[in-house]
Design an enzyme around this catalytic site. Structure first.
Site, PDB file in Angstrom:
ATOM      1  CG  ASP A   1      -1.931  -1.068   1.224  1.00 39.63           C
ATOM      2  OD1 ASP A   1      -2.184  -1.632   0.147  1.00 39.63           O
ATOM      3  OD2 ASP A   1      -2.472  -1.354   2.311  1.00 39.63           O
TER       4      ASP A   1
HETATM    5  N1  URA Z   1      -1.544  -5.673   4.094  1.00 39.95           N
HETATM    6  C1  URA Z   1      -1.958  -4.390   4.019  1.00 39.95           C
HETATM    7  O1  URA Z   1      -2.996  -4.028   4.550  1.00 39.95           O
HETATM    8  N2  URA Z   1      -1.197  -3.528   3.316  1.00 39.95           N
HETATM    9  C2  URA Z   1      -0.026  -3.863   2.718  1.00 39.95           C
HETATM   10  O2  URA Z   1       0.651  -3.015   2.114  1.00 39.95           O
HETATM   11  C3  URA Z   1       0.389  -5.196   2.818  1.00 39.95           C
HETATM   12  C4  URA Z   1      -0.379  -6.088   3.507  1.00 39.95           C
END
Ligand code: URA
Length: 231
Positions: free
Chosen positions: A106
């Protein structure tokens, strides 16, 4: 990216604009080399990463690239975006060609991000059937209860997709810090899992994918090529 494989005679006919029947006598001269070795057979299968030469002429030379990047927060895990800065801005443009991301993070997540131009390698690493372990350090807002450990290991139902997450390992390191190991990668997975306990994720940092660990000498924004062992 689909794996690119082709027969040598087809490749040479196209590259040299000759008839496929002319390839056999050409190979007999010993002047065509594949990765430095003389090629003999028309039906040899080559990939996009096979170096092909005809005497001094280089017909194909695409280096396979495998990189690890320490992704900083606030940058998109994407190769292109019309509005936002992507991780490609952290790499020299000479490396950009055909590079793709192997397992996104993310925008606000940090840590290990793999990039490659070898689709076959990334599929082998990330295809859902492989269940490769990905490990994250997760800082949350409220104290983590032991009920989370059990729920993560049993699996949590995501109503939107109507799936139950695969067993995940949650280790409580501090009251609001945990190490989480997943074997799948669903959209915002860890945030949604903690969301079930009304515990917002404040920081999420990936430390490993399978056997590949984020190199501790890489500062946020820095990258390096993977070693032969890591590949
Ligand atoms: N889980 C999440 O919520 N975000 C990420 O970037 C990776 C795993």
């Amino acid at each position: 990216m689909p794996a690119y494989k082709t027969r040598l005679d087809r490749f040479l006919a196209t590259a040299l604009q000759i008839n496929r029947r002319a390839v056999k006598p050409l190979l007999a001269t010993g002047k065509v080399h594949l990765d430095g070795q003389p090629a003999r057979d028309c039906d040899t299968i080559i990939t996009r990463f096979t170096r092909v030469t005809l005497e001094d002429r280089v017909l194909q030379d695409h280096a396979a690239r495998y990189l690890m990047l320490h992704k900083p927060a606030g940058i998109l895990s994407a190769t292109k975006d019309a509005e936002q800065t992507t991780v490609m801005s952290l790499l020299p443009s000479a490396l950009h060609s055909r590079l793709h991301i192997v397992g996104r993070l993310d925008k606000n997540s940090t840590g290990l991000l793999l990039l490659s131009n070898d689709g076959e390698w990334s599929n082998a690493l990330m295809s859902p059937g492989q269940h490769v372990e990905k490990t994250y350090l997760v800082r949350v807002k409220h104290e983590i209860g032991t009920e989370c450990v059990e729920a993560f290991s049993k699996g949590i139902h995501f109503p939107f997709e109507d799936v139950v997450t695969l067993p995940a390992h949650l280790e409580i390191l501090e009251p609001t810090l945990a190490r989480v190991t997943l074997t799948e990668g669903r959209y915002h997975q860890i945030k949604r899992m903690f969301g079930r306990f009304r515990n917002p994720v404040l920081e999420l940092h990936r430390t490993s994918i399978g056997k590949i660990q984020l190199d501790p000498t890489l500062k946020p924004g820095q990258y390096r090529a993977l070693s032969a062992d890591e590949i």
